[in-house]
Design a protein around this motif. Structure first.
Motif, PDB file in Angstrom:
ATOM      1  N   SER A  34     -11.023 -15.573  -8.786  1.00 51.07           N
ATOM      2  CA  SER A  34     -10.260 -16.372  -7.825  1.00 51.07           C
ATOM      3  C   SER A  34      -9.155 -17.093  -8.576  1.00 51.07           C
ATOM      4  O   SER A  34      -9.284 -17.403  -9.762  1.00 51.07           O
ATOM      5  N   GLU A  67       0.820  -1.214   0.000  1.00 47.71           N
ATOM      6  CA  GLU A  67       0.000   0.000   0.000  1.00 47.71           C
ATOM      7  C   GLU A  67       0.856   1.268   0.000  1.00 47.71           C
ATOM      8  O   GLU A  67       0.359   2.371  -0.220  1.00 47.71           O
ATOM      9  N   ARG A 104      -9.538  -2.630  -8.040  1.00 45.47           N
ATOM     10  CA  ARG A 104     -10.473  -3.607  -7.474  1.00 45.47           C
ATOM     11  C   ARG A 104     -11.720  -2.918  -6.922  1.00 45.47           C
ATOM     12  O   ARG A 104     -12.846  -3.383  -7.118  1.00 45.47           O
ATOM     13  N   GLY A 153      -2.769  -7.650  -7.622  1.00 46.51           N
ATOM     14  CA  GLY A 153      -3.463  -7.981  -6.390  1.00 46.51           C
ATOM     15  C   GLY A 153      -2.822  -9.105  -5.608  1.00 46.51           C
ATOM     16  O   GLY A 153      -1.624  -9.373  -5.717  1.00 46.51           O
ATOM     17  N   ARG A 154      -3.656  -9.793  -4.826  1.00 44.83           N
ATOM     18  CA  ARG A 154      -3.174 -10.785  -3.863  1.00 44.83           C
ATOM     19  C   ARG A 154      -2.335 -11.890  -4.478  1.00 44.83           C
ATOM     20  O   ARG A 154      -1.323 -12.324  -3.916  1.00 44.83           O
ATOM     21  N   GLN A 190      -5.303  -1.885  -5.740  1.00 44.78           N
ATOM     22  CA  GLN A 190      -6.428  -1.800  -4.807  1.00 44.78           C
ATOM     23  C   GLN A 190      -7.544  -0.924  -5.377  1.00 44.78           C
ATOM     24  O   GLN A 190      -8.732  -1.261  -5.283  1.00 44.78           O
ATOM     25  N   TRP A 227     -11.415  -9.840 -12.910  1.00 39.23           N
ATOM     26  CA  TRP A 227     -11.180 -10.181 -11.502  1.00 39.23           C
ATOM     27  C   TRP A 227     -11.740 -11.567 -11.228  1.00 39.23           C
ATOM     28  O   TRP A 227     -12.881 -11.874 -11.572  1.00 39.23           O
ATOM     29  N   THR A 233     -15.687  -5.809  -6.972  1.00 34.23           N
ATOM     30  CA  THR A 233     -15.623  -7.262  -6.935  1.00 34.23           C
ATOM     31  C   THR A 233     -15.100  -7.755  -5.599  1.00 34.23           C
ATOM     32  O   THR A 233     -14.340  -7.058  -4.915  1.00 34.23           O
ATOM     33  N   ARG A 234     -15.499  -8.963  -5.235  1.00 31.46           N
ATOM     34  CA  ARG A 234     -14.956  -9.599  -4.041  1.00 31.46           C
ATOM     35  C   ARG A 234     -13.673 -10.355  -4.344  1.00 31.46           C
ATOM     36  O   ARG A 234     -12.936 -10.718  -3.423  1.00 31.46           O
ATOM     37  N   SER A 235     -13.435 -10.630  -5.611  1.00 29.64           N
ATOM     38  CA  SER A 235     -12.197 -11.319  -5.995  1.00 29.64           C
ATOM     39  C   SER A 235     -11.008 -10.406  -5.723  1.00 29.64           C
ATOM     40  O   SER A 235     -11.071  -9.194  -5.935  1.00 29.64           O
ATOM     41  N   ASP A 236      -9.916 -11.001  -5.241  1.00 34.05           N
ATOM     42  CA  ASP A 236      -8.788 -10.187  -4.803  1.00 34.05           C
ATOM     43  C   ASP A 236      -7.668 -10.084  -5.831  1.00 34.05           C
ATOM     44  O   ASP A 236      -6.619  -9.505  -5.551  1.00 34.05           O
ATOM     45  N   SER A 237      -7.857 -10.643  -7.030  1.00 34.61           N
ATOM     46  CA  SER A 237      -6.793 -10.609  -8.037  1.00 34.61           C
ATOM     47  C   SER A 237      -7.391 -10.345  -9.415  1.00 34.61           C
ATOM     48  O   SER A 237      -8.447 -10.895  -9.765  1.00 34.61           O
TER      49      SER A 237
END
Length: 565
Positions: A323, A55, A67, A231-232, A64, A321, A72-76
């Motif tokens: 999973s 960050e 996103r 992302g993640r 971030q 985005w 979206t709830r997806s982190d990537s």
């Protein structure tokens, strides 16, 4: 109860004779070896790890914010890099935007115009305070390509060679002969390919770094596929990089050779030195309208072309985005035999497990395809359950590794007998294909914005698996025994119907425009059927392959054990 389709008996009779041939071949090679060398003792070093506070960087905040805007709830987030242009400009964009760290992990980095321009952006990052770590497999650091090792002596750049070989670097032949006393080390290679910026954005896929992978090879170009990630999931990519970087098999370049040794190596090759070695400054190109038809002093026309490509707009590039999961081999897979127990399940093993869960279709892209008995058993099980299995691989004419084709063709008729749909990429001269027409169905290597140039031929190099049009795996792995058992690999597995549909459209477009379908005719022979409306004809022999190449494969076949291809 569903039973597997029987595997042909002749497929099961090959293993013992092949092992004997392998032993005989190594005995002969060992007899030719001379001047065996040894590696220096590893010096104590402090482990280093990826920068975690993403960050605090512009790239981390951008991932971030993208996103949040997507809701979206997806982190990537992901973007397919299907053209040479997007593959090159995305890497330049990451290097230019990095503020804290750049981590590069590759099997091969070639000293050519594309690498000169790309690595200049990496050197610029180091000069503005970015920590740069470059991890490179040692196998190809010979001849002119050894000049890439000069990066290890640049301020702010640390460079390590994974699983280095002993012996001189003048040529690959002398290097192999100088290391034949350590056969395990020669065979096991780090094939991973990652490009990571600030632990927030990264690229994974099949491309090495070099002109042939970015559409400007003089003799041939590789049709490849990468994926840009944000992302993640990038933190998982960095964790995999760290495991290799801190492994005892990663040797700092200065421990292996000095700048003076690099200079001597260049003089000893007997080749004309390049106008400018990798590591020197790149002159800024003039405006685009002033470079047509001319070459700047000290700068090749190819470098001008690459330098003029605008970096990808990371703020505006579309992202899907979803999973995701990173599957990566452990460094122990390459280590000594007593370390192999720590390697665990391999990337190819994981993909085979996913394939066995398919209910409708598995679409595979693998340039070097030597499945071996275990993989053939998986295909047999899938076909017995009614799963459609499709393969796109190289034809003999498009394959840059004739020995690999010798291994693949042992299984070709057996694949057809199981009902696997086999497509072989033809070797298409670039001058014959012209530039990409937006009205033509998309295909690998020819996405809008691609910049393939020259009259060089194409060779498939992409590695991907699409399962039930919902799971997509893109990475460094081939579907062969070498990737499964010997080399280390890495792949991104993305659960997204939209991304799977996009990838499948590219592959289907390639099959429809540039691939033969291999079939077995009534008399038992093979028939290569061209797509409907294609400008190239059907044939009953290896298409477009000259007689000498077919002869070479016949000669190599008896001495090409599957597990070494």
């Amino acid at each position: 109860m569903i039973h597997s389709l029987p595997l042909p008996a002749r497929l099961q009779r090959r293993w013992l004779p092949r092992r004997l041939r392998r032993l005989a071949a190594w005995v002969v090679l060992c007899g030719l070896a001379s001047g065996c060398s040894s590696l220096p003792t590893q010096q104590p070093r402090t482990a280093s790890h990826a920068f975690q506070a993403t960050e605090h960087t512009a790239l981390g905040r951008l991932a971030q914010s993208r996103r949040v805007v997507a809701g979206t709830r997806s982190d990537s987030g992901f973007r397919l890099l299907d053209s040479a242009d997007s593959a090159f400009t995305s890497r330049v964009a990451l290097a230019q935007a990095a503020q804290k760290s750049l981590d590069l992990q590759y099997y091969a980095i070639h000293a050519d115009a594309s690498t000169e321009v790309l690595l200049q952006s990496v050197r610029d990052a180091a000069r503005r305070g970015v920590r740069v770590r470059i991890l490179l497999d040692d196998f190809n650091t010979v001849g002119d390509d050894a000049q890439v090792l000069r990066l290890a002596f640049e301020p702010g750049i640390e460079m390590r060679l994974f699983n280095p070989m002993a012996g001189p670097r003048a040529s690959l032949v002398t290097r192999i002969l100088g290391s034949l006393h350590d056969l395990e080390r020669i065979q096991k290679r780090m094939h991973n390919k990652l490009f990571i910026a600030d632990n927030a954005w990264g690229i994974a896929g099949g491309r090495n770094l070099g002109q042939a992978y970015f559409g400007a090879g003089e003799k041939s170009n590789f049709v490849d596929l990468d994926v840009l990630a944000a992302g993640r999931i990038v933190q998982d990519m960095s964790a995999s990089f760290d495991r290799y970087w801190n492994d005892p098999l990663a040797y700092p370049v200065p421990d292996l050779l000095s700048p003076a040794e690099l200079d001597r190596l260049h003089a000893d090759t007997g080749e004309q030195p390049a106008e400018r070695a990798v590591g020197a400054e790149v002159a800024a190109p003039p405006p685009a309208d002033h470079v047509t038809g001319m070459v700047l002093p000290g700068v090749t026309s190819a470098e001008v072309s690459f330098a003029q490509r605008q970096p990808m707009d990371l703020k505006g590039v579309p992202l899907l985005w979803a999973s995701s999961l990173l599957i990566a081999d452990q460094p122990g897979k390459i280590g000594p035999v007593d370390d192999e127990a720590d390697a665990g399940e391999t990337v190819v093993d994981g993909l085979l497990n996913l394939m066995q869960q398919a209910t409708h279709e598995v679409l595979m892209v693998s340039p070097y395809f030597v499945p071996g008995m275990p993989m053939m058993k998986v295909f047999s099980d899938m076909r017995a359950r009614g799963v459609r299995v499709r393969l796109l691989t190289n034809s003999l004419a498009s394959n840059d590794a004739p020995a690999a084709h010798a291994g693949y063709r042992r299984y070709r008729e057996d694949l057809l007998a199981l009902g696997v749909e086999v497509h072989e990429m033809r070797s298409v001269p670039r001058a014959a294909t012209g530039r990409h027409d937006r009205r033509v169905r998309p295909r690998l290597g020819s996405g809008v914005g691609g910049s393939e140039v020259g009259a060089s031929q194409s060779s498939l190099h992409a590695k991907a698996v699409i399962i039930d049009r919902r799971l997509t795996a893109i990475g460094s792995m081939n579907l062969d025994l070498r990737s499964q058992r010997t080399n280390s690999e890495v792949a991104l597995v993305i659960r997204s119907k939209a991304l799977a549909a996009e990838a499948a459209l590219l592959i289907d477009g390639t099959i429809a425009s540039s691939a033969y379908r291999v079939e077995q005719n009534a008399s038992g022979g093979l028939h290569w059927r061209a797509p409907i409306g294609a400008a190239f004809p059907d044939t009953t022999s290896e298409p477009e392959a000259p007689a000498m190449l077919r002869l070479l494969v016949n000669v190599l076949a008896p001495f090409s054990p599957d597990e070494m291809l």
